[in-house]
Design a protein around this motif. Sequence first.
Motif, mmCIF file in Angstrom:
data_model
loop_
_atom_site.group_PDB
_atom_site.id
_atom_site.type_symbol
_atom_site.label_atom_id
_atom_site.label_comp_id
_atom_site.label_asym_id
_atom_site.label_seq_id
_atom_site.Cartn_x
_atom_site.Cartn_y
_atom_site.Cartn_z
ATOM 1 N N SER A 25 47.746 46.254 34.954
ATOM 2 C CA SER A 25 47.212 47.614 35.015
ATOM 3 C C SER A 25 47.091 47.988 36.485
ATOM 4 O O SER A 25 47.026 47.127 37.342
ATOM 5 N N PHE A 26 47.075 49.291 36.751
ATOM 6 C CA PHE A 26 46.813 49.744 38.115
ATOM 7 C C PHE A 26 45.290 49.805 38.310
ATOM 8 O O PHE A 26 44.532 49.452 37.407
ATOM 9 N N ASP A 27 44.862 50.229 39.480
ATOM 10 C CA ASP A 27 43.443 50.168 39.841
ATOM 11 C C ASP A 27 42.627 51.207 39.060
ATOM 12 O O ASP A 27 42.535 52.365 39.471
ATOM 13 N N LYS A 28 42.043 50.777 37.963
ATOM 14 C CA LYS A 28 41.289 51.711 37.119
ATOM 15 C C LYS A 28 39.936 52.078 37.724
ATOM 16 O O LYS A 28 39.359 53.111 37.383
ATOM 17 N N VAL A 29 39.410 51.224 38.591
ATOM 18 C CA VAL A 29 38.159 51.569 39.274
ATOM 19 C C VAL A 29 38.385 52.815 40.126
ATOM 20 O O VAL A 29 37.586 53.754 40.103
ATOM 21 N N ASN A 84 46.513 46.279 44.058
ATOM 22 C CA ASN A 84 45.542 45.684 43.160
ATOM 23 C C ASN A 84 46.073 44.507 42.364
ATOM 24 O O ASN A 84 45.345 43.968 41.541
ATOM 25 N N VAL A 105 36.128 49.739 33.096
ATOM 26 C CA VAL A 105 37.194 49.996 34.081
ATOM 27 C C VAL A 105 37.340 48.851 35.081
ATOM 28 O O VAL A 105 38.318 48.800 35.820
ATOM 29 N N ARG A 106 36.367 47.918 35.063
ATOM 30 C CA ARG A 106 36.385 46.826 36.045
ATOM 31 C C ARG A 106 37.237 45.642 35.612
ATOM 32 O O ARG A 106 37.401 44.693 36.360
ATOM 33 N N ASN A 107 37.732 45.635 34.398
ATOM 34 C CA ASN A 107 38.481 44.470 33.927
ATOM 35 C C ASN A 107 39.957 44.816 33.729
ATOM 36 O O ASN A 107 40.353 45.977 33.829
ATOM 37 N N TYR A 108 40.766 43.799 33.476
ATOM 38 C CA TYR A 108 42.193 43.988 33.217
ATOM 39 C C TYR A 108 42.422 44.917 32.023
ATOM 40 O O TYR A 108 41.581 45.017 31.127
ATOM 41 N N PRO A 165 39.003 42.280 38.446
ATOM 42 C CA PRO A 165 40.349 42.091 37.883
ATOM 43 C C PRO A 165 41.082 43.425 37.792
ATOM 44 O O PRO A 165 40.615 44.346 37.127
ATOM 45 N N GLY A 166 42.185 43.519 38.499
ATOM 46 C CA GLY A 166 42.956 44.753 38.468
ATOM 47 C C GLY A 166 42.419 45.819 39.404
ATOM 48 O O GLY A 166 42.933 46.937 39.441
ATOM 49 N N ALA A 167 41.379 45.502 40.164
ATOM 50 C CA ALA A 167 40.859 46.463 41.148
ATOM 51 C C ALA A 167 40.509 45.753 42.446
ATOM 52 O O ALA A 167 39.717 46.246 43.248
#
Lengths: 424, 424
Positions: free
Chosen positions: B288-292, A100, B68-71, A261-263
């Motif tokens: 960050s890691f993949d929060k999605v 990611n 959860v979609r953003n940095y 972003p980040g995903a």
Amino acid sequence: MTAYSKMTAEERKAEYAEVTREYEGLKARGLNLNMARGKPGKAQLDLVSDIFSLMLKPEDYVSDGIDVRNYGELSGLPAAKRLFAEILGCKPEQVFVGGNASLQLMYDTISKAYTHGLLRSERPWCKEPVVKFLCPSPGYDRHFKVTESFGFELITIPMTDEGPDMDAVEKAIQDPAVKGMWNVPKYSNPDGIIYSAETIRRIASMKPAAPDFLLMWDNAYCIHEFEGDYMEFPDILAECAKYGNADMVFEFASTSKVTLPGAGISCFACSEANMAYMEKLLTVQVISFDKVNQQRHVLYLKDKAHTLELMKKHAAIMGPKFRCVVDALDREIAPLEIASWRRPKGGYFVSLYAMPGTAKRTLALCKEAGVTMTGAGATFPYGKDPQDSNIRIAPSLPPVEELEQAIAVLCVCLKMAALECLGV
Amino acid sequence: MTAYSKMTAEERKAEYAEVTREYEGLKARGLNLNMARGKPGKAQLDLVSDIFSLMLKPEDYVSDGIDVRNYGELSGLPAAKRLFAEILGCKPEQVFVGGNASLQLMYDTISKAYTHGLLRSERPWCKEPVVKFLCPSPGYDRHFKVTESFGFELITIPMTDEGPDMDAVEKAIQDPAVKGMWNVPKYSNPDGIIYSAETIRRIASMKPAAPDFLLMWDNAYCIHEFEGDYMEFPDILAECAKYGNADMVFEFASTSKVTLPGAGISCFACSEANMAYMEKLLTVQVISFDKVNQQRHVLYLKDKAHTLELMKKHAAIMGPKFRCVVDALDREIAPLEIASWRRPKGGYFVSLYAMPGTAKRTLALCKEAGVTMTGAGATFPYGKDPQDSNIRIAPSLPPVEELEQAIAVLCVCLKMAALECLGV
């Protein structure tokens, strides 16, 4: 409006009283605005919501005969490689599709150089008495921090309108301790400069003393125009190969500012020899990156043309924000001759050069009035801007209404700091 | 059936002719079966298809007020920390939620020790003249490879029915160059052993000479029973803290064998002091890691009880496969007294001990007949089994029908190799 430097002491005193009043008024509003990081805004996130309704049919789980839901395929799905290769103009077999975050791939490349050495290293960099790294500045603070965290000596290379000052680079690389160089070649962070063809030629044909010189080519904004049409950009892998430097470069990209972003998904691209070498190291570290998310992106973005259409929609959101910032500066600051800036057509930043010695003070005033910006000095190695001048503006996150307020605060703070510097 | 060792030379000769005929018959089928890795089967992947139809409503994008979609959120979504903490029995603030692979988090922990040192290190491990690491064996080949790739000296610790031989461990850790130890404490890879309470007490209360001794606690199979009920297991963080060793341990887990292999989420858990130290290093490496995907997992798995229900469904698929393997061994091999094995109730492997000196030959014969197994020796440091005896069977991937054929091949090969070894 008169340039501040041409005002009499009396006039400056009156002006200072006036802008201070204005500042107090803005401060009283109790704002809480953030222009610190290149974080996409909510409208951009909402733009890509359809990405969540993919992967619902069993046939979506299979790509080139691979069940994307199971272990395997260290270097990524072939279809994801093809997508990045088309966007970057390189070959699919030169692409490694990661997780990611391209920052993690960059960190890992440096870390591997440090722990194991690169393909052409005589020894791991941790065994070198000293490692130096070239940092075209102003540049991306996270890049500089990565190399700083490994104890490398960071060498500032000035930026010009065409990219890094290549005379300075060509001199610096004669030192075999200089092991590499950071680059954001298209819409550089923060200046928004596009490296010229001549700069790229000189970079690709470099003859560094270090046999394992590492050209870090962070093509973060490769398709990130927010004004005008997509600009073609040379494939650095082919350019380097042309001059016998095929193994010198690692290119990086991600969809963090395309999808989520980040995903999103990220990649590095390099010569086939580098790829074979890196895969041998990476296979110890990871079985495979998230191929489900790779497949989701392949289904969503399809190909370069379709991805560029999506980028036009991002541009429709981003363009007005950048115009808001630059127009305010043109209107409020230009006549005062206390700062300069560029008008970028892509990327995520406006780079502003305040009167030397006033950046820190300007940003402290902003903060006091509830406007958070990237810290002064952040765009230079060790966080120290020798001129105390560069300010990075990141207008992507706030909606335009908030941005207008934030930039009004910034303009007033620039004025106050400049007047204080000139003497009031 | 008679034990081979009790047969006369004549009888063995006849038996060898017989099993060789059988072998040629199986070989002629042109099989292509794989029991090499702990890869879940297709039925297990299909079990979790509902995970793809989450994240469709705007409210799903928000968790504890975080988009959860953003940095952002370096250490992961609070809700994902709570989920792992409940499963592992530790506190949410002790959990760092990562990306798609716990192996990568483990590699990174070792790599950070090497490049920067751990919280209690006197210097980075790359500056140590020699680093030694304890490898309870047979063990997980990928663990051993990680430490081997950094040039550490791997020290074999024998496994007992209760876990690693603690007498050997307690002696070894008196050497300050011994910096850590690998563990798969529940359903160990490959033996399927559950560390006993006494073993865990002795581990948690160790007094290693190295101030920065690193207990690598890979709780890969923490909820992976395929027979019988879920077994509670002690929280190693609390155990270590009890004996003043709070900062000695890093625990790892993932959902790779709960949801999707290589597309799940992973975590490490450690003391708050270690967490603060690691976050300072990790913030340089990743935003960050993949929060999605973290949110997708929180919505899908909900909590421990709901996750254990899902594991029962995996067990219904896995149980018959393991029974198929062990029953065949009981039937075909046990009376011959040429090998021994355990009957694990969880994890992903059956660990078979062939007659010393016959593992390599057995697996070569298997390969020739189209059955791929984990390479002989893989479960020992440097890939060298001093007894040439241990064979790791991974029955999860093939459907039962294929498994029956594969295990028939294995049994015949075990017989041939044993007879050759005894003399025919």
